[in-house]
Scaffold this motif. Structure first.
Motif, PDB file in Angstrom:
ATOM      1  N   SER A  40      68.171  56.683  68.470  1.00 24.77           N
ATOM      2  CA  SER A  40      68.434  55.260  68.672  1.00 24.77           C
ATOM      3  C   SER A  40      68.679  55.007  70.157  1.00 24.77           C
ATOM      4  O   SER A  40      68.977  55.931  70.917  1.00 24.77           O
ATOM      5  CB  SER A  40      69.618  54.796  67.836  1.00 24.77           C
ATOM      6  OG  SER A  40      70.809  55.357  68.320  1.00 24.77           O
ATOM      7  N   SER A  41      68.574  53.759  70.540  1.00 19.99           N
ATOM      8  CA  SER A  41      68.733  53.406  71.956  1.00 19.99           C
ATOM      9  C   SER A  41      70.134  53.669  72.483  1.00 19.99           C
ATOM     10  O   SER A  41      70.343  53.740  73.687  1.00 19.99           O
ATOM     11  CB  SER A  41      68.349  51.939  72.172  1.00 19.99           C
ATOM     12  OG  SER A  41      69.104  51.111  71.315  1.00 19.99           O
ATOM     13  N   ASP A  42      71.110  53.871  71.585  1.00 26.18           N
ATOM     14  CA  ASP A  42      72.463  54.212  72.028  1.00 26.18           C
ATOM     15  C   ASP A  42      72.679  55.730  72.134  1.00 26.18           C
ATOM     16  O   ASP A  42      73.788  56.185  72.384  1.00 26.18           O
ATOM     17  CB  ASP A  42      73.524  53.582  71.122  1.00 26.18           C
ATOM     18  CG  ASP A  42      73.556  54.180  69.723  1.00 26.18           C
ATOM     19  OD1 ASP A  42      72.781  55.102  69.412  1.00 26.18           O
ATOM     20  OD2 ASP A  42      74.377  53.707  68.910  1.00 26.18           O
ATOM     21  N   GLY A  43      71.624  56.511  71.934  1.00 24.62           N
ATOM     22  CA  GLY A  43      71.699  57.957  72.100  1.00 24.62           C
ATOM     23  C   GLY A  43      71.980  58.741  70.827  1.00 24.62           C
ATOM     24  O   GLY A  43      72.043  59.966  70.863  1.00 24.62           O
ATOM     25  N   ASP A  89      72.013  51.452  60.528  1.00 29.53           N
ATOM     26  CA  ASP A  89      71.686  50.081  60.155  1.00 29.53           C
ATOM     27  C   ASP A  89      70.361  49.957  59.397  1.00 29.53           C
ATOM     28  O   ASP A  89      69.991  48.862  59.009  1.00 29.53           O
ATOM     29  CB  ASP A  89      71.611  49.200  61.408  1.00 29.53           C
ATOM     30  CG  ASP A  89      72.927  49.143  62.154  1.00 29.53           C
ATOM     31  OD1 ASP A  89      73.983  49.283  61.505  1.00 29.53           O
ATOM     32  OD2 ASP A  89      72.894  48.968  63.381  1.00 29.53           O
ATOM     33  N   PHE A  90      69.646  51.055  59.213  1.00 26.17           N
ATOM     34  CA  PHE A  90      68.340  51.016  58.571  1.00 26.17           C
ATOM     35  C   PHE A  90      68.446  51.317  57.079  1.00 26.17           C
ATOM     36  O   PHE A  90      69.388  51.958  56.631  1.00 26.17           O
ATOM     37  CB  PHE A  90      67.392  52.026  59.228  1.00 26.17           C
ATOM     38  CG  PHE A  90      67.217  51.808  60.698  1.00 26.17           C
ATOM     39  CD1 PHE A  90      66.588  50.659  61.173  1.00 26.17           C
ATOM     40  CD2 PHE A  90      67.686  52.724  61.613  1.00 26.17           C
ATOM     41  CE1 PHE A  90      66.435  50.445  62.534  1.00 26.17           C
ATOM     42  CE2 PHE A  90      67.529  52.529  62.978  1.00 26.17           C
ATOM     43  CZ  PHE A  90      66.905  51.382  63.435  1.00 26.17           C
ATOM     44  N   GLU A  91      67.449  50.856  56.326  1.00 21.99           N
ATOM     45  CA  GLU A  91      67.373  51.143  54.893  1.00 21.99           C
ATOM     46  C   GLU A  91      66.967  52.595  54.682  1.00 21.99           C
ATOM     47  O   GLU A  91      66.378  53.224  55.557  1.00 21.99           O
ATOM     48  CB  GLU A  91      66.302  50.266  54.239  1.00 21.99           C
ATOM     49  CG  GLU A  91      66.567  48.796  54.268  1.00 21.99           C
ATOM     50  CD  GLU A  91      65.404  48.010  53.668  1.00 21.99           C
ATOM     51  OE1 GLU A  91      64.490  48.618  53.071  1.00 21.99           O
ATOM     52  OE2 GLU A  91      65.418  46.788  53.818  1.00 21.99           O
ATOM     53  N   ALA A  96      58.482  47.713  64.705  1.00 22.63           N
ATOM     54  CA  ALA A  96      58.848  46.765  65.769  1.00 22.63           C
ATOM     55  C   ALA A  96      60.061  47.235  66.562  1.00 22.63           C
ATOM     56  O   ALA A  96      60.275  46.788  67.691  1.00 22.63           O
ATOM     57  CB  ALA A  96      59.109  45.381  65.173  1.00 22.63           C
ATOM     58  N   ASN A  97      60.862  48.145  66.020  1.00 23.55           N
ATOM     59  CA  ASN A  97      62.055  48.649  66.706  1.00 23.55           C
ATOM     60  C   ASN A  97      61.736  49.780  67.687  1.00 23.55           C
ATOM     61  O   ASN A  97      62.619  50.198  68.429  1.00 23.55           O
ATOM     62  CB  ASN A  97      63.078  49.150  65.693  1.00 23.55           C
ATOM     63  CG  ASN A  97      63.750  48.034  64.934  1.00 23.55           C
ATOM     64  OD1 ASN A  97      63.102  47.079  64.526  1.00 23.55           O
ATOM     65  ND2 ASN A  97      65.042  48.137  64.722  1.00 23.55           N
ATOM     66  N   ILE A 151      61.190  59.669  70.074  1.00 19.34           N
ATOM     67  CA  ILE A 151      60.818  58.307  69.735  1.00 19.34           C
ATOM     68  C   ILE A 151      62.131  57.524  69.787  1.00 19.34           C
ATOM     69  O   ILE A 151      63.080  57.838  69.058  1.00 19.34           O
ATOM     70  CB  ILE A 151      60.204  58.218  68.325  1.00 19.34           C
ATOM     71  CG1 ILE A 151      58.921  59.051  68.236  1.00 19.34           C
ATOM     72  CG2 ILE A 151      59.929  56.761  67.960  1.00 19.34           C
ATOM     73  CD1 ILE A 151      58.362  59.179  66.844  1.00 19.34           C
ATOM     74  N   VAL A 152      62.219  56.569  70.690  1.00 26.46           N
ATOM     75  CA  VAL A 152      63.451  55.806  70.864  1.00 26.46           C
ATOM     76  C   VAL A 152      63.301  54.476  70.151  1.00 26.46           C
ATOM     77  O   VAL A 152      62.307  53.756  70.338  1.00 26.46           O
ATOM     78  CB  VAL A 152      63.750  55.558  72.373  1.00 26.46           C
ATOM     79  CG1 VAL A 152      65.004  54.732  72.545  1.00 26.46           C
ATOM     80  CG2 VAL A 152      63.874  56.889  73.103  1.00 26.46           C
TER      81      VAL A 152
END
Length: 81
Positions: free
Chosen positions: A16-19, A54-56, A68-69, A77-78
């Motif tokens: 994720s973008s927060d690492g 936060d994902f299903e 899209a994320n 893959i970020v």
């Protein structure tokens, strides 16, 4: 964005973008009629706490991350949360 072969993505780590390391890419889903990519299916790391994501999840316990994320594809893959 640079073209990347799908075979080069299989098993790539997803972060994720927060690492937070989410897991490894298992597959990508797509709409067969339009060719549009839908979701990354990510096999989560064992230490990943489901309540912090936060994902299903699909019926096999894999994360369903909307394409899209996706923010970047390099060593990881970020994805945006």
């Amino acid at each position: 964005m640079v073209d990347i072969l799908a075979e080069n993505l299989s098993g790539k780590a997803v972060m994720s973008s927060d690492g937070t390391e989410l897991g490894d890419l298992y597959n990508i889903t797509m709409n067969l009629e339009s060719g549009e990519l839908n979701h990354l299916l990510v096999s989560p790391h064992e230490q990943l706490r489901h309540e912090r994501v936060d994902f299903e999840f699909d019926e096999m316990g894999r994360l369903r991350v909307p394409v899209a994320n996706v923010q970047a594809v390099k060593d990881y893959i970020v994805v945006a949360r």
